[in-house]
Design a protein around this motif. Structure first.
Motif, PDB file in Angstrom:
ATOM      1  N   ARG A  51      52.971 126.094  43.574  1.00 53.51           N
ATOM      2  CA  ARG A  51      52.300 127.272  43.004  1.00 53.51           C
ATOM      3  C   ARG A  51      52.125 127.108  41.496  1.00 53.51           C
ATOM      4  N   GLY A  52      51.180 126.277  41.170  1.00 54.68           N
ATOM      5  CA  GLY A  52      50.886 126.052  39.753  1.00 54.68           C
ATOM      6  C   GLY A  52      51.722 124.930  39.173  1.00 54.68           C
ATOM      7  N   ALA A  53      51.210 124.333  38.093  1.00 55.00           N
ATOM      8  CA  ALA A  53      51.945 123.262  37.407  1.00 55.00           C
ATOM      9  C   ALA A  53      53.266 123.803  36.852  1.00 55.00           C
ATOM     10  N   ASP A  54      53.301 125.102  36.545  1.00 53.91           N
ATOM     11  CA  ASP A  54      54.559 125.683  36.041  1.00 53.91           C
ATOM     12  C   ASP A  54      55.681 125.548  37.071  1.00 53.91           C
ATOM     13  N   GLU A  55      55.330 125.764  38.337  1.00 54.68           N
ATOM     14  CA  GLU A  55      56.368 125.605  39.355  1.00 54.68           C
ATOM     15  C   GLU A  55      56.795 124.137  39.448  1.00 54.68           C
ATOM     16  N   ALA A  56      55.829 123.232  39.264  1.00 54.30           N
ATOM     17  CA  ALA A  56      56.157 121.801  39.299  1.00 54.30           C
ATOM     18  C   ALA A  56      57.177 121.456  38.205  1.00 54.30           C
ATOM     19  N   ILE A  57      56.984 122.014  37.013  1.00 58.74           N
ATOM     20  CA  ILE A  57      57.893 121.730  35.883  1.00 58.74           C
ATOM     21  C   ILE A  57      59.303 122.195  36.239  1.00 58.74           C
ATOM     22  N   ASP A  58      59.392 123.429  36.715  1.00 58.44           N
ATOM     23  CA  ASP A  58      60.687 124.012  37.063  1.00 58.44           C
ATOM     24  C   ASP A  58      61.365 123.211  38.191  1.00 58.44           C
ATOM     25  N   LEU A  76      55.735 114.313  28.900  1.00 61.78           N
ATOM     26  CA  LEU A  76      54.599 113.983  28.040  1.00 61.78           C
ATOM     27  C   LEU A  76      53.419 114.827  28.536  1.00 61.78           C
ATOM     28  N   CYS A  77      52.679 115.401  27.622  1.00 61.88           N
ATOM     29  CA  CYS A  77      51.563 116.257  28.024  1.00 61.88           C
ATOM     30  C   CYS A  77      50.279 115.609  27.519  1.00 61.88           C
ATOM     31  N   SER A  78      49.422 115.192  28.449  1.00 61.65           N
ATOM     32  CA  SER A  78      48.226 114.463  28.037  1.00 61.65           C
ATOM     33  C   SER A  78      47.030 114.815  28.921  1.00 61.65           C
ATOM     34  N   ASN A 137      47.292 117.033  25.387  1.00 60.15           N
ATOM     35  CA  ASN A 137      48.402 117.904  25.019  1.00 60.15           C
ATOM     36  C   ASN A 137      47.936 119.326  24.677  1.00 60.15           C
ATOM     37  N   ASN A 138      48.696 120.282  25.147  1.00 55.83           N
ATOM     38  CA  ASN A 138      48.521 121.680  24.766  1.00 55.83           C
ATOM     39  C   ASN A 138      49.652 122.009  23.800  1.00 55.83           C
ATOM     40  N   PRO A 139      49.408 122.518  22.611  1.00 54.06           N
ATOM     41  CA  PRO A 139      48.184 123.131  22.084  1.00 54.06           C
ATOM     42  C   PRO A 139      47.369 122.240  21.142  1.00 54.06           C
ATOM     43  N   VAL A 196      54.198 113.093  33.303  1.00 54.03           N
ATOM     44  CA  VAL A 196      52.989 113.261  32.500  1.00 54.03           C
ATOM     45  C   VAL A 196      52.234 114.478  33.048  1.00 54.03           C
ATOM     46  N   ASP A 197      52.122 115.494  32.208  1.00 54.68           N
ATOM     47  CA  ASP A 197      51.448 116.735  32.587  1.00 54.68           C
ATOM     48  C   ASP A 197      49.963 116.578  32.282  1.00 54.68           C
ATOM     49  N   GLU A 198      49.171 116.465  33.352  1.00 52.99           N
ATOM     50  CA  GLU A 198      47.722 116.268  33.194  1.00 52.99           C
ATOM     51  C   GLU A 198      46.940 117.547  33.521  1.00 52.99           C
ATOM     52  N   ALA A 199      47.441 118.680  33.050  1.00 50.88           N
ATOM     53  CA  ALA A 199      46.778 119.960  33.352  1.00 50.88           C
ATOM     54  C   ALA A 199      45.301 119.958  32.924  1.00 50.88           C
ATOM     55  N   TYR A 200      44.992 119.225  31.834  1.00 51.09           N
ATOM     56  CA  TYR A 200      43.618 119.257  31.290  1.00 51.09           C
ATOM     57  C   TYR A 200      42.863 117.956  31.529  1.00 51.09           C
ATOM     58  N   ILE A 201      43.346 117.118  32.435  1.00 55.55           N
ATOM     59  CA  ILE A 201      42.804 115.752  32.526  1.00 55.55           C
ATOM     60  C   ILE A 201      41.330 115.729  32.938  1.00 55.55           C
ATOM     61  N   ARG A 211      49.602 118.172  37.949  1.00 63.09           N
ATOM     62  CA  ARG A 211      48.205 118.595  37.784  1.00 63.09           C
ATOM     63  C   ARG A 211      48.085 120.083  38.136  1.00 63.09           C
ATOM     64  N   THR A 212      46.916 120.642  37.891  1.00 66.17           N
ATOM     65  CA  THR A 212      46.677 122.053  38.232  1.00 66.17           C
ATOM     66  C   THR A 212      45.212 122.295  38.562  1.00 66.17           C
ATOM     67  N   LEU A 213      44.959 123.338  39.340  1.00 64.04           N
ATOM     68  CA  LEU A 213      43.574 123.784  39.553  1.00 64.04           C
ATOM     69  C   LEU A 213      43.249 124.980  38.656  1.00 64.04           C
ATOM     70  N   SER A 214      44.165 125.306  37.726  1.00 64.69           N
ATOM     71  CA  SER A 214      43.980 126.496  36.877  1.00 64.69           C
ATOM     72  C   SER A 214      42.961 126.297  35.768  1.00 64.69           C
ATOM     73  N   LYS A 215      42.681 125.063  35.405  1.00 63.77           N
ATOM     74  CA  LYS A 215      41.853 124.819  34.215  1.00 63.77           C
ATOM     75  C   LYS A 215      40.421 124.453  34.621  1.00 63.77           C
ATOM     76  N   ALA A 216      40.137 123.159  34.806  1.00 62.32           N
ATOM     77  CA  ALA A 216      38.758 122.746  35.091  1.00 62.32           C
ATOM     78  C   ALA A 216      38.234 123.380  36.387  1.00 62.32           C
ATOM     79  N   VAL A 231      44.788 131.681  41.628  1.00 69.19           N
ATOM     80  CA  VAL A 231      45.136 131.192  42.975  1.00 69.19           C
ATOM     81  C   VAL A 231      46.522 130.549  42.984  1.00 69.19           C
ATOM     82  N   ARG A 232      46.979 130.091  41.836  1.00 72.55           N
ATOM     83  CA  ARG A 232      48.261 129.424  41.633  1.00 72.55           C
ATOM     84  C   ARG A 232      48.380 128.159  42.474  1.00 72.55           C
ATOM     85  N   CYS A 233      47.723 127.125  42.059  1.00 71.43           N
ATOM     86  CA  CYS A 233      47.861 125.844  42.757  1.00 71.43           C
ATOM     87  C   CYS A 233      47.985 124.696  41.763  1.00 71.43           C
TER      88      CYS A 233
HETATM   89  C1  LIG Z   1      49.936 121.718  29.643  1.00 72.97           C
HETATM   90  C2  LIG Z   1      50.042 122.766  30.693  1.00 72.97           C
HETATM   91  N1  LIG Z   1      50.763 122.503  31.786  1.00 72.97           N
HETATM   92  C3  LIG Z   1      50.886 123.414  32.761  1.00 72.97           C
HETATM   93  C4  LIG Z   1      50.277 124.657  32.672  1.00 72.97           C
HETATM   94  C5  LIG Z   1      50.491 125.658  33.763  1.00 72.97           C
HETATM   95  O1  LIG Z   1      49.489 125.577  34.713  1.00 72.97           O
HETATM   96  P1  LIG Z   1      49.521 126.443  36.038  1.00 72.97           P
HETATM   97  O2  LIG Z   1      48.565 127.570  35.858  1.00 72.97           O
HETATM   98  O3  LIG Z   1      49.064 125.492  37.101  1.00 72.97           O
HETATM   99  O4  LIG Z   1      50.927 126.901  36.278  1.00 72.97           O
HETATM  100  C6  LIG Z   1      49.516 124.965  31.549  1.00 72.97           C
HETATM  101  C7  LIG Z   1      48.886 126.288  31.407  1.00 72.97           C
HETATM  102  O5  LIG Z   1      48.419 126.709  30.384  1.00 72.97           O
HETATM  103  C8  LIG Z   1      49.402 123.993  30.525  1.00 72.97           C
HETATM  104  O6  LIG Z   1      48.704 124.245  29.413  1.00 72.97           O
END
Ligand SMILES: Cc1ncc(COP(=O)(O)O)c(C=O)c1O
Length: 358
Positions: free
Chosen positions: A80-87, A151-153, A155-157, A182-187, A209-214, A220-222
């Protein structure tokens, strides 16, 4: 009198400052450009169905569709989102009160937040200079003290892509020591630069990865974890019993169809063009000191120290993200790239500000 809850809550939770998500910060405005979402909804399909049964334990069709999209045979699991993956990754590999994670600030705040919540210490090896590059030598030196290196690539922010060579050097230098996430949320905004194709060669690599961005599906939280079988075996021990709601799963499958991917890629292309037009429209303003190169759907702008762009835009109903709390990002504002119309309006406002404040 101390309440029972206060008696029971661990010190680490008492000290914890909740993660300040864009929704939690709230506020009011017309244009919401503070959470790196897609500004306009994407119409993948309509679905009506019964939801009386629990969903699949692990939706294999989604995992398979995602592997095909990533052109990888490495195991993928939807969460449920990349956030859940991190946790999940921190809980899988780190022991509370004992283990550590390593981050390179300024970066996505959830790594440290999830660690704090579990009484896991964070080692910070800050990104170097104005280009925000990894300090590879220092990371490799400290990695034996950490279980996970985040590593976030891109990177946010800061918006920059990390160098592939640097990521490989970190992977090589930590092979026997740590998992490198490697967090590819924006890849999708720089898709050719993905490191998913390195997982086979470096089994300590995990990609999230996430479907929240592109893909524009933040509600939907995926998200996804891509890793070797060996890593997945442990992640699976902690994965929630029903990781993906059925209504989300249906939308995700539509988004990962050939048609869905085409729509997402075409939106991504438009955002990249809008981003460039927005940068062109504001880059000559004297009080804008730097617009950082972006491989994402947002831009980070550093202003003159007397400018207050964040509050100026807020007064005009445009909600952005103030980054000044980060020591390396004094006078910086992060602006999500919205629709062409929104960005034209924001660029015009920013140009007006230059006239009224100088
Ligand atoms: C770098 C990065 N990783 C993960 C997330 C979280 O994504 P998700 O909506 O899939 O939980 C974000 C959301 O802003 C983000 O910027």
């Amino acid at each position: 009198m101390t309440s029972l809850a206060s008696k029971l809550a661990p010190e680490s939770i008492k000290k914890l400052i909740p993660y300040q998500s864009a929704r939690r910060i709230g506020g009011s405005g017309r244009l919401w450009l503070n959470a790196n979402e897609l500004e306009q909804g994407v119409h993948y399909s309509e679905h009506a169905s019964d939801y009386n049964r629990y969903p699949d334990f692990l939706p294999h069709d989604i995992a398979q569709a995602y592997q095909e999209y990533c052109q990888t045979e490495m195991p993928a699991v939807a969460v449920r989102g990349a956030d859940e993956a991190i946790d999940l990754l921190i809980r899988t590999f780190c022991q509370p009160g004992k283990d550590k994670i390593l981050i390179s600030s300024p970066t996505y705040a959830m790594y440290e937040f999830c660690a704090d919540a579990l009484a896991i210490e964070t080692i910070d090896i800050p990104l170097k200079g104005e280009a925000f590059n990894l300090d590879v030598e220092a990371i490799i030196k400290q990695a034996p003290l950490a279980k996970i290196v985040f590593l976030c690539s891109p990177n946010n922010p800061t918006g920059n892509l990390l160098s592939r060579d640097d990521i490989i050097r970190v992977l090589e230098g930590t092979q026997e020591e740590a998992i490198v996430v490697v967090d590819e949320a924006y890849i999708e905004f720089e898709l050719a630069e993905t490191v998913t194709n390195l997982i086979e060669q470096y089994p300590n690599l995990v990609v999230i990865r996430t479907l929240s961005k592109a893909f524009g599906l933040a509600a939907v939280r995926c998200g996804f974890i891509l890793a070797t079988e060996e890593v997945m075996e442990y992640v699976m021990k902690l994965i929630p019993p029903y990781p993906m709601p059925d209504c989300s799963a249906k939308i995700v499958l539509d988004a990962l169809s050939t048609k869905g991917i085409d729509i997402a890629m075409s939106n991504t292309h438009s955002i990249i063009q809008t981003r460039q037009r927005f940068i062109d429209a504001i880059q000559n303003l004297e009080w804008i000191e730097h617009i950082y190169p972006s491989s994402t759907n947002f831009v980070l702008i550093r202003t003159h120290q007397d400018a207050d762009l964040f509050n100026f835009l807020k007064e005009q109903g445009v909600v952005t993200r103030n980054q000044s709390h980060e020591p390396a990002l004094k006078n910086c504002v992060r602006i999500t790239i919205g629709s062409p119309e929104s960005m034209q309006e924001v660029a015009e406002l920013i140009n007006q500000y230059s006239f009224s404040s100088l």
